[in-house]
Design a protein around this motif. Structure first.
Motif, mmCIF file in Angstrom:
data_model
loop_
_atom_site.group_PDB
_atom_site.id
_atom_site.type_symbol
_atom_site.label_atom_id
_atom_site.label_comp_id
_atom_site.label_asym_id
_atom_site.label_seq_id
_atom_site.Cartn_x
_atom_site.Cartn_y
_atom_site.Cartn_z
ATOM 1 N N UNK A 293 -3.376 12.316 -5.346
ATOM 2 C CA UNK A 293 -4.363 13.064 -6.116
ATOM 3 C C UNK A 293 -3.639 14.327 -6.557
ATOM 4 N N UNK A 294 -3.749 14.729 -7.815
ATOM 5 C CA UNK A 294 -2.995 15.900 -8.242
ATOM 6 C C UNK A 294 -3.511 17.185 -7.606
ATOM 7 N N UNK A 295 -2.608 18.069 -7.291
ATOM 8 C CA UNK A 295 -2.977 19.433 -6.932
ATOM 9 C C UNK A 295 -3.559 20.081 -8.187
ATOM 10 N N UNK A 296 -4.678 20.783 -8.050
ATOM 11 C CA UNK A 296 -5.252 21.515 -9.184
ATOM 12 C C UNK A 296 -5.024 23.005 -8.943
ATOM 13 N N UNK A 297 -4.325 23.620 -9.871
ATOM 14 C CA UNK A 297 -3.877 24.999 -9.707
ATOM 15 C C UNK A 297 -4.564 25.907 -10.734
ATOM 16 N N UNK A 298 -4.966 27.094 -10.285
ATOM 17 C CA UNK A 298 -5.492 28.112 -11.173
ATOM 18 C C UNK A 298 -4.615 29.352 -11.124
ATOM 19 N N UNK A 299 -4.318 29.904 -12.286
ATOM 20 C CA UNK A 299 -3.468 31.091 -12.364
ATOM 21 C C UNK A 299 -4.306 32.353 -12.213
ATOM 22 N N UNK A 300 -3.721 33.362 -11.589
ATOM 23 C CA UNK A 300 -4.402 34.659 -11.473
ATOM 24 C C UNK A 300 -3.376 35.773 -11.446
ATOM 25 N N UNK A 301 -3.773 36.915 -11.971
ATOM 26 C CA UNK A 301 -2.954 38.102 -11.749
ATOM 27 C C UNK A 301 -3.099 38.517 -10.287
ATOM 28 N N UNK A 302 -2.279 39.456 -9.874
ATOM 29 C CA UNK A 302 -2.231 39.829 -8.460
ATOM 30 C C UNK A 302 -3.295 40.882 -8.146
ATOM 31 N N UNK A 303 -4.559 40.496 -8.331
ATOM 32 C CA UNK A 303 -5.654 41.379 -7.927
ATOM 33 C C UNK A 303 -6.802 40.537 -7.396
ATOM 34 N N UNK A 304 -7.666 41.154 -6.605
ATOM 35 C CA UNK A 304 -8.684 40.398 -5.894
ATOM 36 C C UNK A 304 -9.699 39.732 -6.822
ATOM 37 N N UNK A 305 -10.067 40.386 -7.907
ATOM 38 C CA UNK A 305 -11.047 39.794 -8.816
ATOM 39 C C UNK A 305 -10.506 38.502 -9.423
ATOM 40 N N UNK A 306 -9.294 38.559 -9.968
ATOM 41 C CA UNK A 306 -8.672 37.360 -10.553
ATOM 42 C C UNK A 306 -8.577 36.238 -9.532
ATOM 43 N N UNK A 307 -8.121 36.588 -8.344
ATOM 44 C CA UNK A 307 -7.894 35.573 -7.313
ATOM 45 C C UNK A 307 -9.208 34.948 -6.869
ATOM 46 N N UNK A 308 -10.246 35.756 -6.742
ATOM 47 C CA UNK A 308 -11.561 35.232 -6.351
ATOM 48 C C UNK A 308 -12.085 34.254 -7.394
ATOM 49 N N UNK A 309 -11.971 34.614 -8.671
ATOM 50 C CA UNK A 309 -12.441 33.743 -9.741
ATOM 51 C C UNK A 309 -11.629 32.447 -9.767
ATOM 52 N N UNK A 310 -10.311 32.554 -9.605
ATOM 53 C CA UNK A 310 -9.469 31.355 -9.582
ATOM 54 C C UNK A 310 -9.874 30.435 -8.435
ATOM 55 N N UNK A 311 -10.103 31.009 -7.259
ATOM 56 C CA UNK A 311 -10.486 30.210 -6.100
ATOM 57 C C UNK A 311 -11.844 29.534 -6.317
ATOM 58 N N UNK A 312 -12.778 30.257 -6.895
ATOM 59 C CA UNK A 312 -14.091 29.669 -7.174
ATOM 60 C C UNK A 312 -13.974 28.470 -8.119
ATOM 61 N N UNK A 313 -13.001 28.515 -9.021
ATOM 62 C CA UNK A 313 -12.835 27.430 -9.988
ATOM 63 C C UNK A 313 -12.196 26.190 -9.364
#
Length: 499
Positions: free
Chosen positions: A172-192
């Motif tokens: 099954x493919x790994x699904x990756x989301x890109x984020x800048x190095x800040x908590x807001x970006x990372x939280x949104x990426x993780x939610x996706x």
């Protein structure tokens, strides 16, 4: 697309073993259901091609299959034969059990879409993601979730669907989301991405002096702190597969890279991606960067090193392969090489280079991937259509001219033995040439020779004596001098009838 079973035969001998059979990629109509942490997981079963004999490759050598001796049928009652691959090693973040295996990280849906004018809709992204899964890419970077609500929704849709379609061999493919190095970006990426079976957060910050001074307005110490905090925060969310990239690594100070990458590993990064963001490096330079990082970064033995090369000097594929030669075991790339400015390393070029040369030309390593190359052509055409970015005719592997021949000398060789001028067959990437163009990509133009013309005439049913053939060939040359695009069969027949 239904493919002839003969497809399995049509590989150049040098690459035959790289495409040995496995048990995936054509999906049965039945889907078993399982759960992963309360999330519905769709499990797809393989279908097998029936092989009763070992067919020949482009140069006459036989290719054996690994026991794929039965054919399952879909709901329409038709079997769906497909090319098989070597089994891939178990997926473990930060480690690959087989040191010769190279992960393919596709960023068509993220970096590729950043090509000016290449906007994709959510439904188009989902279709491309499904084709990438058919190809067998290890990681799909589905987008930049913070960029827009539509991008978030597209990434989430891919994670929730393609990221949960598990094949019987465990792929099954790994699904990756890109984020800048800040908590807001990372939280949104993780939610996706968090509902995927294998989610990955990819976070980055620039490390070159020109970027730190002019873009970030940060000191090196501040950049290290930001990188560490970003990786730690991603890990705190429950993500155990974290990729960190030092943007513009190709122009960064090596000692600073050792420091920031070591700190990222200590904070929990499992993959270190080394971008040649501006396409600045020569292959020998970039290979040396990878080697020195693996030798000098504290904890380097506990992570996967990755490459992300841009094509500003036309060296993205060469630099990626130089990285693999020096120990990188993940290569980031895009379909058709699309991406920012001059584009990225091309998936099809990397994959076929490793398929044909990986076993013998990478020191003592027999490098291979899990890609099923018969899906290259269909995926290339889909990406070109949806992005509106057509390939130049001479693009390696997928360009319109890649398997066509007009020179008389080349045509003569192709008619006698296709391996004289083709190192792989078009069928190996899913391009069904069939019997058109003499079955050898023969384009009848002003450079064509007598053998090509006479061969095509015989195929059309015209067995001409020497005098009439000479007359037709003379007239052919006169017409071909003026007609762009070559002569079609009806043109050639008209010349015969005129005599």
């Amino acid at each position: 697309m239904k493919l002839s079973i003969a497809v399995a035969a049509l590989f150049a001998a040098s690459g035959a073993e790289a495409f040995a059979p496995s048990s995936r990629h054509v999906v049965s109509t039945s889907i078993d259901k399982a759960t992963k942490g309360g999330v519905l997981v769709r499990r797809r079963g393989p279908m097998y091609m029936s092989t009763t004999e070992a067919p020949a490759t482009a140069n006459g050598e036989s290719v054996t299959t690994n026991g794929a001796s039965s054919a399952s049928e879909g709901s329409d009652g038709n079997s769906s034969p497909y090319l098989q691959r070597r089994p891939r090693p178990e997926y473990i973040p930060g480690r690959i059990p087989d040191s010769n295996y190279v992960r393919i990280f596709d960023t068509t849906l993220r970096d590729g879409e950043q090509s000016p004018g290449a906007t994709l809709t959510s439904s188009e992204k989902l279709e491309i993601a499904r084709n990438l899964a058919k190809l067998g890419v290890d990681v799909i970077e589905a987008g930049f979730p913070i960029a827009s609500p539509d991008d978030f929704n597209a990434v989430k849709q891919i994670a929730d669907t393609v990221g949960n379609e598990v094949y019987d061999d465990g792929y099954v493919p790994v699904i990756c989301g890109l984020s800048r190095a800040n908590e807001k970006d990372i939280t949104v990426a993780w939610d996706a991405i968090k509902n995927a079976v294998r989610p990955r957060i990819h976070t980055f910050i620039a490390t070159s002096k020109i970027h730190m001074d002019n873009k970030l307005k940060k000191t090196p110490d501040e950049v290290v702190d930001i990188a560490v905090n970003a990786v730690r925060f991603a890990k705190s969310l429950g993500c155990d597969d974290i990729e960190f990239s030092p943007e513009d690594a190709g122009r960064s100070d090596p000692d600073f890279l050792y420091r920031v990458l070591g700190a990222a590993i200590e904070a929990g990064a499992t993959t270190l991606n080394i971008p040649d963001t501006t396409g600045w490096n020569m292959p020998w330079e970039f290979g040396d960067v990878i080697k020195k990082l693996r030798d000098n970064v504290p904890g380097a033995e506990n992570v996967i090193f990755s490459t992300h090369c841009h094509n500003d000097l036309g060296l993205a594929t060469a630099n990626s392969l130089a990285g693999a030669l020096n120990g990188a075991r993940q290569l980031e790339c895009t379909i058709n090489g699309i991406g920012e400015r001059a584009g990225n390393a091309s998936l099809e070029e990397i994959v076929m280079s490793l398929a044909l040369k990986g076993r013998e030309k990478f020191d003592n390593n027999a490098l291979y991937t899990g890609i099923n190359p018969v899906h290259i052509t269909s995926t290339s055409k889909m990406v070109a259509e949806y992005t509106g970015m057509k390939c130049q005719p001479h693009k390696a592997i997928v360009g319109a001219n890649a398997f066509q021949h007009e020179s008389g000398i080349h045509q003569d060789g192709m008619i006698k033995n296709k391996s004289t001028y083709e190192i792989m067959t078009p069928e190996s990437i899913g391009l069904m040439r069939g019997e058109s163009q003499s079955g050898a990509g023969i384009v009848l133009g002003k450079h064509s020779g007598r053998n090509a013309v006479s061969t095509r005439l015989r195929e059309l049913g015209y067995d001409l004596d020497a005098d009439k053939l000479n007359a037709v060939f003379t007239r052919f040359k006169e017409v071909a001098e003026k007609k762009k695009g070559g002569l079609e069969d009806e043109d050639l027949e008209a010349l015969v009838l005129d005599q």
